[in-house]
Design a protein around this motif. Structure first.
Motif, PDB file in Angstrom:
ATOM      1  N   UNK A  25      18.815  -0.159 -19.965  1.00 27.54           N
ATOM      2  CA  UNK A  25      19.748  -1.114 -19.381  1.00 27.54           C
ATOM      3  C   UNK A  25      20.866  -1.526 -20.330  1.00 27.54           C
ATOM      4  N   UNK A  26      20.682  -1.291 -21.618  1.00 26.20           N
ATOM      5  CA  UNK A  26      21.731  -1.598 -22.581  1.00 26.20           C
ATOM      6  C   UNK A  26      21.890  -3.077 -22.891  1.00 26.20           C
ATOM      7  N   UNK A 150      25.134  -9.421 -16.370  1.00 22.79           N
ATOM      8  CA  UNK A 150      25.847  -8.588 -15.412  1.00 22.79           C
ATOM      9  C   UNK A 150      25.006  -7.544 -14.696  1.00 22.79           C
ATOM     10  N   UNK A 151      23.703  -7.515 -14.972  1.00 28.68           N
ATOM     11  CA  UNK A 151      22.842  -6.558 -14.284  1.00 28.68           C
ATOM     12  C   UNK A 151      22.595  -7.027 -12.854  1.00 28.68           C
ATOM     13  N   UNK A 152      22.526  -6.090 -11.914  1.00 26.84           N
ATOM     14  CA  UNK A 152      22.248  -6.419 -10.531  1.00 26.84           C
ATOM     15  C   UNK A 152      21.366  -5.334  -9.914  1.00 26.84           C
ATOM     16  N   UNK A 153      20.512  -5.758  -9.000  1.00 28.21           N
ATOM     17  CA  UNK A 153      19.703  -4.821  -8.243  1.00 28.21           C
ATOM     18  C   UNK A 153      20.547  -4.267  -7.101  1.00 28.21           C
ATOM     19  N   UNK A 195      26.532  -2.393 -17.228  1.00 32.79           N
ATOM     20  CA  UNK A 195      27.872  -2.201 -17.787  1.00 32.79           C
ATOM     21  C   UNK A 195      28.161  -0.736 -18.064  1.00 32.79           C
ATOM     22  N   UNK A 196      27.112   0.080 -18.148  1.00 29.86           N
ATOM     23  CA  UNK A 196      27.281   1.501 -18.457  1.00 29.86           C
ATOM     24  C   UNK A 196      27.069   2.392 -17.232  1.00 29.86           C
ATOM     25  N   UNK A 197      27.077   1.783 -16.061  1.00 27.55           N
ATOM     26  CA  UNK A 197      26.893   2.552 -14.834  1.00 27.55           C
ATOM     27  C   UNK A 197      25.545   2.287 -14.202  1.00 27.55           C
ATOM     28  N   UNK A 198      25.207   3.072 -13.215  1.00 27.63           N
ATOM     29  CA  UNK A 198      23.966   2.877 -12.487  1.00 27.63           C
ATOM     30  C   UNK A 198      22.774   3.468 -13.240  1.00 27.63           C
TER      31      UNK A 198
END
Length: 201
Positions: A25-26, A150-153, A195-198
């Protein structure tokens, strides 16, 4: 009504599980706490308002009186192992749920208090395809105290050989992110935006 509350990455070692999640997830995970009744501990990361991801593992040196929850008696390498659904009325939710959903237990950790349904043997209902049911009682929701990174499901994919019945049991869970389908065996897959894509877990 039912709502997706959080996802759980289960593992045998918390540090290993946290590193596995952080690499994908970064973002860093944050300290959670201990669950003395089940001899487990966790780390958390926000998935936005009202939702989060936990990494949960047996705590070394603990010997709970009964089986650990979330199927952690047989914990192995990190994997998306469980999903947890929030309900407003635990008694009503359990009355409509399969018997394998378990029985309600009142738990607390720090400022939080909740009721959760746990099978007596600590197993996952329907092999993890049916969610663990939870109702938060006091202290708010853990996601409110986590840093929003900023992570989202995006989507949660749940597969089971009897997907039609599962869909009926989850009729009160109206969430466009939930995808139920038939599969040879129970399976979970989550798509998350970062932030780095899916990323897929």
């Amino acid at each position: 009504m039912m709502e997706i509350d959080h996802l759980a990455v289960t593992c045998a070692d918390l540090d290993e599980g946290a590193a596995w999640v952080e690499a994908r997830l970064g973002v860093p995970t944050e300290p959670g706490g201990r669950h003395d009744r089940f001899g487990t501990w966790n780390r958390l990361v926000s998935l936005g308002p009202g939702c989060y991801l936990e990494v949960i593992a047996p705590e070394p040196g603990t010997r709970p009186a009964g089986p650990r929850w979330f199927g952690l008696e047989e914990a192995g390498p990190p994997r998306l192992g469980n999903w947890i659904v929030r309900v407003a009325d635990m008694a009503a939710a359990l009355a409509a749920a399969p018997a394998a959903a378990g029985r309600p237990l009142d738990l607390s950790r720090g400022p939080f208090a909740w009721t959760v349904a746990v099978p007596p043997d600590g197993s996952l209902p329907w092999g993890g395809a049916f969610p663990t049911l939870i109702r938060w009682r006091e202290g708010g929701h853990p996601a409110d105290r986590l840093t929003d990174r900023g992570l989202r499901l995006i989507a949660l994919e749940v597969g089971h050989p009897d997907a039609a019945r599962l869909k009926g049991l989850l009729a009160d869970l109206r969430d466009s992110r939930l995808i139920l389908h038939e599969a040879d065996r129970p399976m979970l897959r989550a798509r998350l935006s970062t932030a780095h894509g899916e990323v897929v877990l």
